[in-house]
Structures are given as structure tokens and as C-alpha cells.
Write a protein that holds these residues in place. Sequence first.
Motif, mmCIF file in Angstrom:
data_model
loop_
_atom_site.group_PDB
_atom_site.id
_atom_site.type_symbol
_atom_site.label_atom_id
_atom_site.label_comp_id
_atom_site.label_asym_id
_atom_site.label_seq_id
_atom_site.Cartn_x
_atom_site.Cartn_y
_atom_site.Cartn_z
ATOM 1 N N HIS A 1 -2.910 4.146 -3.235
ATOM 2 C CA HIS A 1 -4.082 4.178 -2.372
ATOM 3 C C HIS A 1 -4.643 5.575 -2.160
ATOM 4 O O HIS A 1 -3.939 6.501 -1.740
ATOM 5 N N GLN A 2 -5.960 5.725 -2.452
ATOM 6 C CA GLN A 2 -6.712 6.932 -2.138
ATOM 7 C C GLN A 2 -6.076 8.199 -2.712
ATOM 8 O O GLN A 2 -6.093 9.264 -2.104
ATOM 9 N N LYS A 3 -5.526 8.060 -3.911
ATOM 10 C CA LYS A 3 -4.922 9.215 -4.581
ATOM 11 C C LYS A 3 -4.748 8.867 -6.058
ATOM 12 O O LYS A 3 -4.414 7.721 -6.392
ATOM 13 N N PRO B 1 -9.195 9.039 -4.653
ATOM 14 C CA PRO B 1 -9.509 9.449 -3.283
ATOM 15 C C PRO B 1 -11.010 9.538 -3.046
ATOM 16 O O PRO B 1 -11.594 10.630 -3.035
ATOM 17 N N THR C 1 -0.034 -3.498 4.239
ATOM 18 C CA THR C 1 -0.158 -2.133 4.750
ATOM 19 C C THR C 1 0.986 -1.848 5.718
ATOM 20 O O THR C 1 1.071 -2.484 6.758
ATOM 21 N N GLN C 2 1.901 -0.959 5.388
ATOM 22 C CA GLN C 2 2.024 -0.135 4.209
ATOM 23 C C GLN C 2 3.502 0.138 3.954
ATOM 24 O O GLN C 2 4.363 -0.248 4.751
ATOM 25 N N LEU D 1 0.847 -1.192 0.000
ATOM 26 C CA LEU D 1 0.000 0.000 0.000
ATOM 27 C C LEU D 1 0.882 1.242 0.000
ATOM 28 O O LEU D 1 1.700 1.441 0.905
ATOM 29 N N ASP D 2 0.722 2.078 -1.016
ATOM 30 C CA ASP D 2 1.489 3.322 -1.147
ATOM 31 C C ASP D 2 0.486 4.463 -1.218
ATOM 32 O O ASP D 2 -0.314 4.544 -2.154
ATOM 33 N N GLN D 3 0.525 5.364 -0.218
ATOM 34 C CA GLN D 3 -0.448 6.451 -0.154
ATOM 35 C C GLN D 3 0.033 7.739 -0.823
ATOM 36 O O GLN D 3 -0.708 8.723 -0.865
ATOM 37 N N TRP E 1 0.821 15.551 -0.411
ATOM 38 C CA TRP E 1 0.588 14.827 -1.663
ATOM 39 C C TRP E 1 1.526 15.272 -2.794
ATOM 40 O O TRP E 1 1.458 14.730 -3.893
ATOM 41 N N TYR F 1 2.334 9.983 0.036
ATOM 42 C CA TYR F 1 2.570 11.109 0.936
ATOM 43 C C TYR F 1 4.065 11.368 1.109
ATOM 44 O O TYR F 1 4.871 10.439 1.041
#
Length: 314
Positions: free
Chosen positions: A45-47, A69, A280-281, A9-11, A19, A13
Amino acid sequence: EQRYLRLVLDQGYYPDGLWTPPSEAQMRRDIELAKEMGFNGARLHQKIFEPLFFTLADEAGFLVFAEYPDWNGGLCRRWQTSHEYRRIVQDEWKVAVETLHNHPSIVAWGLFNEFGPKGGWKHHRGIGGGFKRRYPQKKRQEIIQSHCDFVTGVVHEVRRRDKHKRPIHDSSGWIHVETDLWSFHEYQQRPERLEKILLNLPLCHIDGHSGQPLLASEYGGVGLDVGGPFGPRNPKEFLAGYVGSHGPALPSSTEEALERISSLTAKIHGANQVAGFCYTQLYDVEYEKNGLLRYDRKRKFPASSLKRIFSGCQ
């Protein structure tokens, strides 16, 4: 050719830009670090990541799920969204696919994350007895139908616009409506209990499953607070990682954390029905100290040890 997915998982950030990545070199380095630890891809993830990131993933042969997202701010009412929210999500997914569809690193579209009541319409437990007790039956049916219509509509828009007909992951975890990939999230921290869950997956994970490849699309989340850009340790109200209602406690040392990561991942590798996983993560994100790296990408664990764990060569 079949490929077992070893995703992380890579968000997206960064401590000095949130971001916004500081450089092309940092984006490339994140991919290199993931590969060094034994992963062959990532859930972004989410982006919606930068187009340059996808180009770098193309060049590196790094497999990614392109995501969005979609979180709407609700803590326990993810099944109720506004008309404006739905319009924006549908419109922006159209643009995302039209912009990104020629990147070969993208192996699937991840439309939503944990969308709907946790555990499903019939199995959700929450405030007021969960979804099945919160509303009269007619109201429940209206909510379910509206949710399914929305998800199906986004799925169809993405299918129409993707010239390469990639698999669609309608939602990571919780509820699936129309999907090519079936997934579940399981943050059990006791390896022996995780093994039992994987041997006989509960209905809250597989109710409605009809033969799609099965992914453990979130697991692990083993917390180890070794400091970072946001202070030496978390405030007490922010746990570094997952503990669950029955424990165990967070690891107290690098060795204990590495052993837990190893044992949990071995159970995933040993589950023959699972076609891949997402750990995660990749790195800590502010007070989420369950990354394999610190927020500033300094190592918590030896890369060689992690590579043995995630590549299945323990």
C-alpha cells in the motif's frame, strides 16, 4: 484457476527506518507472518516496495498488488492535481512496470488509492455540500473529464508495458474509470450493519460497476492500542482505529477486538458477490494502532485464531 483473495494491507513501514527495511530477514518475516495468519497475499500500500521484497514474495508464493505512493497531500480535494504531479506519476509508473513486470508474485497493478471525491462524483459529501455543489456544472464536467483522462492515460501506459497483461486496479475504492477489478472500502464496525451493506451495496460503492470481480479492498481497521515503539498509548487526539459516526467504541480488550475482527470478516466471507478482501492492516504504523501485529511485529492476537478467521474456517 479461480483464487479467492485473502489480502492484508502492508504499508512497508519499520519503526527504525520508516520506509527502509532493516534486513532481508525482516522482509521475509513479514511475508511469513501474513501467511501464518491465513492471508495468501497483500496490497503493498502506497509504496513501491523493494525489488528484493518481490523476489521473496515470488519464492513464498505470496500474491501481491503492486502499488504506488500517489497521495498528493489533499484532504478533501483529491480530484484536483497539478500538471507536475500527473507527469511524475505517469513517468514513475512506466519505470515501475518495466522494472517489476517479471515478478510472478504480482497479480495486479494498483495504480491509485481513493482517488477522486469519496463516494464518487454524484455521491460525495463534504465541505460546502460536496463536489456536486462546490462548482458550476461546466467546471464540474471539466474536472471530471481531466481526472478521467489522466487515470485512463496511466492505465494505458501500464497495459502497454506489462508483457504479462495483468489485471489493472485503477483505484482502490471511491471512483473507478477504466479497471479490470472493482473495489470498495467499507470500515463499518458493526457486523450486523456491514452485513446489510454487503447484501445491498450502495451506489457510492458500485455506481458504474459492469461485471468486474468485486473486492472489499479495505475493511476492518479494528483498533487495539497495546503500546509499541512510540509509547505505551496514543495521545487522545489519535484514535487507534475506526469507530464511525455511530460507534461502536474502540475495543477495550484483546478478546473484544478479536471478536469484532472475526464477526466483520465472517460477513465478508458470507458475501457471495465478493471475490476477495483486504484487511486493514498487517501491523501498527506509528499512531495507527489497527494492525494485527504491533509496529515492532510483536503479536497482539494468537496466530491460530487469526488463521481460522481469515481462512474462513471459523
